[in-house]
Motif scaffolding. Structure first.
Motif, mmCIF file in Angstrom:
data_model
loop_
_atom_site.group_PDB
_atom_site.id
_atom_site.type_symbol
_atom_site.label_atom_id
_atom_site.label_comp_id
_atom_site.label_asym_id
_atom_site.label_seq_id
_atom_site.Cartn_x
_atom_site.Cartn_y
_atom_site.Cartn_z
ATOM 1 N N THR A 1 0.824 -1.211 0.000
ATOM 2 C CA THR A 1 0.000 0.000 0.000
ATOM 3 C C THR A 1 0.858 1.260 0.000
ATOM 4 O O THR A 1 0.571 2.209 -0.737
ATOM 5 C CB THR A 1 -0.956 -0.002 1.206
ATOM 6 N N TRP A 2 1.928 1.293 0.815
ATOM 7 C CA TRP A 2 2.807 2.456 0.837
ATOM 8 C C TRP A 2 3.487 2.644 -0.509
ATOM 9 O O TRP A 2 3.637 3.777 -0.988
ATOM 10 C CB TRP A 2 3.844 2.362 1.955
ATOM 11 N N HIS A 3 3.886 1.556 -1.142
ATOM 12 C CA HIS A 3 4.495 1.671 -2.476
ATOM 13 C C HIS A 3 3.489 2.223 -3.485
ATOM 14 O O HIS A 3 3.828 3.084 -4.299
ATOM 15 C CB HIS A 3 5.042 0.321 -2.948
ATOM 16 N N GLU A 4 2.265 1.730 -3.450
ATOM 17 C CA GLU A 4 1.232 2.222 -4.366
ATOM 18 C C GLU A 4 0.941 3.698 -4.116
ATOM 19 O O GLU A 4 0.800 4.481 -5.071
ATOM 20 C CB GLU A 4 -0.041 1.392 -4.214
ATOM 21 N N ALA A 5 0.857 4.087 -2.851
ATOM 22 C CA ALA A 5 0.610 5.492 -2.521
ATOM 23 C C ALA A 5 1.769 6.367 -2.993
ATOM 24 O O ALA A 5 1.553 7.467 -3.519
ATOM 25 C CB ALA A 5 0.392 5.653 -1.018
ATOM 26 N N ALA A 6 2.982 5.885 -2.834
ATOM 27 C CA ALA A 6 4.155 6.656 -3.246
ATOM 28 C C ALA A 6 4.160 6.887 -4.756
ATOM 29 O O ALA A 6 4.568 7.949 -5.221
ATOM 30 C CB ALA A 6 5.424 5.931 -2.815
ATOM 31 N N GLU A 7 3.708 5.904 -5.504
ATOM 32 C CA GLU A 7 3.667 6.040 -6.961
ATOM 33 C C GLU A 7 2.651 7.080 -7.414
ATOM 34 O O GLU A 7 2.790 7.651 -8.490
ATOM 35 C CB GLU A 7 3.340 4.693 -7.603
ATOM 36 N N MET A 8 1.640 7.332 -6.601
ATOM 37 C CA MET A 8 0.600 8.296 -6.974
ATOM 38 C C MET A 8 0.972 9.732 -6.627
ATOM 39 O O MET A 8 0.353 10.659 -7.121
ATOM 40 C CB MET A 8 -0.724 7.930 -6.286
ATOM 41 N N LEU A 9 1.996 9.922 -5.801
ATOM 42 C CA LEU A 9 2.399 11.263 -5.406
ATOM 43 C C LEU A 9 3.314 11.885 -6.457
ATOM 44 O O LEU A 9 4.099 11.174 -7.082
ATOM 45 C CB LEU A 9 3.140 11.219 -4.068
ATOM 46 N N PRO A 10 3.228 13.214 -6.609
ATOM 47 C CA PRO A 10 4.182 13.871 -7.505
ATOM 48 C C PRO A 10 5.591 13.741 -6.920
ATOM 49 O O PRO A 10 5.761 13.579 -5.721
ATOM 50 C CB PRO A 10 3.715 15.328 -7.530
#
Length: 145
Positions: A121-130
């Motif tokens: 989940t943290w990896h997925e969230a990180a990919e969505m951030l600029p």
């Protein structure tokens, strides 16, 4: 001569890892911590299954240090799930202690099962951030990498 080259390569790798950590954004540092946490737990489980208790213990202790860092840096008031995440960190820390003292690979597997979805989940969230440019200053030496 081989040992000298090996020591030089290890020193160079350690320097590279330090620089990567010091230049990491807060989001990248978080994902690095989770990656190392799961690496430690998986190594501990393999060592426990092979009855290599010293290796298992070293990895579980390092994993506990990472969870401690995650716990102390967590601002539980910043979002609704903060208290639940803190409770999870407390639970897995206690489970890791039990896995270590009781030489119990089932407890280690439980920690993996609880933490792997968070890592994803943290990896997925990180990919969505600029992309962020401000690095976070690492305070500890958790040996990420």
């Amino acid at each position: 001569m081989t040992m000298t080259m090996n020591a030089g390569a290890q020193a160079q790798r350690a320097r590279y890892n330090r620089e990567a950590i010091l230049s990491a954004t807060p989001v990248r540092l978080l994902t690095m911590l989770y990656d190392r946490l799961l690496l430690d737990l998986n190594r501990a489980e393999v060592a426990q299954e092979g009855q290599d208790w010293q290796v298992a213990s070293n990895n579980l202790i390092h994993a506990q240090a990472i969870v401690s860092e995650l716990s102390t840096s967590l601002n539980i008031d910043a979002w609704d799930g903060g208290e639940g995440l803190f409770a999870l960190y407390t639970y897995v820390s206690t489970a890791m202690m039990g896995a270590n003292t009781n030489r119990d690979p089932a407890r280690t597997r439980e920690c993996i099962a609880l933490l792997e979805p968070l890592r994803q989940t943290w990896h997925e969230a990180a990919e969505m951030l600029p992309a962020q440019t401000a690095p976070m200053r690492a305070g500890g030496d958790l040996g990420i990498g």
